[in-house]
Write a protein that holds these residues in place. Structure first.
Motif, PDB file in Angstrom:
ATOM      1  N   ARG A  78       0.831  -1.211   0.000  1.00  0.00           N
ATOM      2  CA  ARG A  78       0.000   0.000   0.000  1.00  0.00           C
ATOM      3  C   ARG A  78       0.859   1.252   0.000  1.00  0.00           C
ATOM      4  NH1 ARG A  78      -3.819   1.018   5.072  1.00  0.00           N
ATOM      5  NH2 ARG A  78      -1.722   1.292   5.973  1.00  0.00           N
ATOM      6  N   SER A 122       0.643   4.050  -2.876  1.00  0.00           N
ATOM      7  CA  SER A 122       0.262   5.433  -2.532  1.00  0.00           C
ATOM      8  C   SER A 122       1.240   6.455  -3.124  1.00  0.00           C
ATOM      9  CB  SER A 122       0.207   5.604  -1.013  1.00  0.00           C
ATOM     10  OG  SER A 122      -0.764   4.742  -0.463  1.00  0.00           O
ATOM     11  N   GLN A 134      -0.375   6.484  -6.928  1.00  0.00           N
ATOM     12  CA  GLN A 134      -1.814   6.386  -7.183  1.00  0.00           C
ATOM     13  C   GLN A 134      -2.561   7.101  -6.076  1.00  0.00           C
ATOM     14  OE1 GLN A 134      -3.261   2.428  -7.830  1.00  0.00           O
ATOM     15  NE2 GLN A 134      -1.773   1.956  -9.457  1.00  0.00           N
ATOM     16  N   SER A 135      -3.760   7.481  -6.395  1.00  0.00           N
ATOM     17  CA  SER A 135      -4.605   8.153  -5.404  1.00  0.00           C
ATOM     18  C   SER A 135      -5.205   7.123  -4.465  1.00  0.00           C
ATOM     19  CB  SER A 135      -5.723   8.935  -6.102  1.00  0.00           C
ATOM     20  OG  SER A 135      -6.626   8.039  -6.731  1.00  0.00           O
ATOM     21  N   LYS A 136      -5.725   7.649  -3.337  1.00  0.00           N
ATOM     22  CA  LYS A 136      -6.282   6.752  -2.335  1.00  0.00           C
ATOM     23  C   LYS A 136      -7.567   6.087  -2.817  1.00  0.00           C
ATOM     24  CE  LYS A 136      -4.374   9.192   1.648  1.00  0.00           C
ATOM     25  NZ  LYS A 136      -4.669   9.886   2.919  1.00  0.00           N
ATOM     26  N   ARG A 137      -8.206   6.674  -3.837  1.00  0.00           N
ATOM     27  CA  ARG A 137      -9.471   6.110  -4.293  1.00  0.00           C
ATOM     28  C   ARG A 137      -9.282   5.173  -5.494  1.00  0.00           C
ATOM     29  NH1 ARG A 137     -13.550  11.325  -4.062  1.00  0.00           N
ATOM     30  NH2 ARG A 137     -13.351  11.682  -1.801  1.00  0.00           N
ATOM     31  N   SER A 138      -8.072   4.965  -5.856  1.00  0.00           N
ATOM     32  CA  SER A 138      -7.846   4.067  -6.995  1.00  0.00           C
ATOM     33  C   SER A 138      -8.285   2.647  -6.601  1.00  0.00           C
ATOM     34  CB  SER A 138      -6.380   4.076  -7.398  1.00  0.00           C
ATOM     35  OG  SER A 138      -5.586   3.580  -6.343  1.00  0.00           O
ATOM     36  N   PRO A 139      -8.774   1.892  -7.572  1.00  0.00           N
ATOM     37  CA  PRO A 139      -9.298   0.543  -7.266  1.00  0.00           C
ATOM     38  C   PRO A 139      -8.262  -0.366  -6.595  1.00  0.00           C
ATOM     39  CG  PRO A 139      -9.966   1.217  -9.450  1.00  0.00           C
ATOM     40  CD  PRO A 139      -8.994   2.266  -8.986  1.00  0.00           C
ATOM     41  N   VAL A 175      -7.786   0.721  -2.960  1.00  0.00           N
ATOM     42  CA  VAL A 175      -8.981   0.338  -2.182  1.00  0.00           C
ATOM     43  C   VAL A 175      -8.969  -1.161  -1.891  1.00  0.00           C
ATOM     44  CG1 VAL A 175     -11.503   0.181  -2.254  1.00  0.00           C
ATOM     45  CG2 VAL A 175     -10.353   2.272  -3.011  1.00  0.00           C
ATOM     46  N   ARG A 176      -8.590  -1.944  -2.913  1.00  0.00           N
ATOM     47  CA  ARG A 176      -8.561  -3.411  -2.707  1.00  0.00           C
ATOM     48  C   ARG A 176      -7.513  -3.792  -1.671  1.00  0.00           C
ATOM     49  NH1 ARG A 176      -5.559  -7.315  -4.767  1.00  0.00           N
ATOM     50  NH2 ARG A 176      -4.534  -5.904  -6.238  1.00  0.00           N
ATOM     51  N   ASN A 194      -6.433  -1.894   0.771  1.00  0.00           N
ATOM     52  CA  ASN A 194      -6.935  -1.493   2.083  1.00  0.00           C
ATOM     53  C   ASN A 194      -7.969  -2.474   2.620  1.00  0.00           C
ATOM     54  OD1 ASN A 194      -5.350   0.812   2.370  1.00  0.00           O
ATOM     55  ND2 ASN A 194      -6.806   2.112   1.269  1.00  0.00           N
ATOM     56  N   SER A 195      -8.795  -2.986   1.721  1.00  0.00           N
ATOM     57  CA  SER A 195      -9.797  -3.983   2.142  1.00  0.00           C
ATOM     58  C   SER A 195      -9.112  -5.252   2.660  1.00  0.00           C
ATOM     59  CB  SER A 195     -10.744  -4.312   0.985  1.00  0.00           C
ATOM     60  OG  SER A 195     -11.454  -3.168   0.580  1.00  0.00           O
TER      61      SER A 195
END
Length: 363
Positions: free
Chosen positions: A231, A235, A238-243, A246-247, A249-250
């Motif tokens: 991650r 980061s 890429q932006s924090k909202r990039s797929p 997000v994956r 982080n999940s």
């Protein structure tokens, strides 16, 4: 001669004593027959199992010489005398049989203490410590009675030695049998408690489960560290909202939840935490193992003591069976007469010399 005896009365007394004593030894003294036996004590050779249970047993067997001394003391004891009085008519034989006044038992109903003193004059039991042999001699007024008493001494002596040896061994066996019974119950109780604990918690081995969960947590933490590193790398470009971020982080959140869940299973303030279950299980397991070891040791000690009891059986090995005398060995008539004559003459000569010395001084 009269003047000589009047001048030296001690010579008259000397000749008179020689005459009386010679007459006694030659014509009056009763014949005594001697039955002899030579024996040793032996124990059966029973092989011992190689068990390290000596700490559970106290004491040890007497040496062979100690056993021989014990046998000697018993053969000369009042208990043995009572046995002979009952089974060999000891009083009747030695008080009768036409024996002379000086050698017979003067009172057939004599007290036991006096009878025992007379008994030790007629029965001799000596230990030859060099050869390790017990030499038994019995004097009696008939060959048959001497042989009978010697035979009874051997048979009763062997019986008594076996009783002495087995008494302690039997007490040890009975004590260990009681201990085995107690330890068996304790072992069964601890084993049942361990099985019940496993069934109640649905775990065969909580300790193994704790180790397994610790391994799982360590693996998950490794995966979590790897995802966090990824991650951080994503980061950077890429932006924090990039797929993909997000994956990742999940996945990190899922791993954190899983690690927390596993850690709660291992240890928590309330409930059935595995560390508490493992601690209780280890306590029960140690109690069961200790009870098993104690029970096993008691069984080994019991078996060893039973074998030792067999080894304490004593067998009198007869090197020379009690003899049946063919002639009277006692008294030694000629020898006793000659010795007395020599002593009497020697004393009389000394008295004569003293008398002459006194006469010279008077003159």
């Amino acid at each position: 001669m009269k003047n000589f005896l009047k001048k030296y009365p001690h010579w008259g007394l000397c000749f008179f004593s020689i005459f009386v004593v010679s007459f006694y030894w030659t014509f009056w003294a009763s014949d005594r027959y001697v039955s002899e036996a030579n024996v040793v004590l032996e124990s059966p050779q029973v092989s011992m199992p190689s068990l390290d249970v000596s700490s559970l047993l106290t004491g040890g067997g007497s040496s062979n010489s100690q056993d021989m001394l014990l046998l000697r003391d018993y053969l000369l004891s009042t208990d043995m005398l009572k046995y002979l009085v009952k089974n060999a008519d000891f009083r009747k034989h030695y008080a009768g049989s036409g024996a002379d006044f000086f050698t017979r038992l003067r009172d057939e109903d004599a007290p036991l203490e006096m009878l025992h003193k007379y008994y030790k004059k007629r029965v001799s039991v000596e230990l030859d410590s060099y050869a390790g042999v017990l030499r038994i001699k019995v004097e009696a007024f008939t060959p048959e009675k001497a042989h009978q008493i010697a035979s009874l001494l051997l048979s009763q002596g062997e019986t008594q030695m076996n009783l002495l040896g087995q008494r302690l061994a039997q007490e040890q066996v009975e004590f260990l049998e009681q201990q085995v019974e107690v330890l068996e119950k304790r072992f069964n109780a601890t084993r049942e408690a361990l099985l019940s604990y496993q069934n109640e918690n649905g775990l065969v081995s909580p300790t193994a489960t704790v180790e397994s969960l610790s391994t799982v947590v360590a693996t998950l933490e490794g995966q979590l560290a790897s995802l966090k590193a990824r991650r951080s790398a994503l980061s950077s470009y890429q932006s924090k909202r990039s797929p993909e971020v997000v994956r990742v982080n999940s996945e990190i959140k899922a791993l954190n939840d899983q690690i927390e869940s596993e850690r709660n299973r291992l240890a928590r303030q309330g409930g059935n935490a595995l560390n508490a279950l493992s601690s209780d299980y280890q306590t029960l397991q140690l109690k069961a193992e200790f009870a098993q070891q104690s029970y096993s040791g008691a069984l080994e000690a019991l078996e060893t003591t039973r074998i030792e009891a067999a080894r304490k059986l004593k067998k009198i090995t007869t090197l020379q069976m009690p003899t049946m005398p063919e002639y009277s060995a006692v008294p030694r008539r000629l020898y006793n007469t000659i010795v007395f004559v020599c002593i009497a003459l020697f004393v009389s000569v000394i008295l004569s010399m003293i008398s002459l010395i006194i006469s010279d001084h008077r003159d």
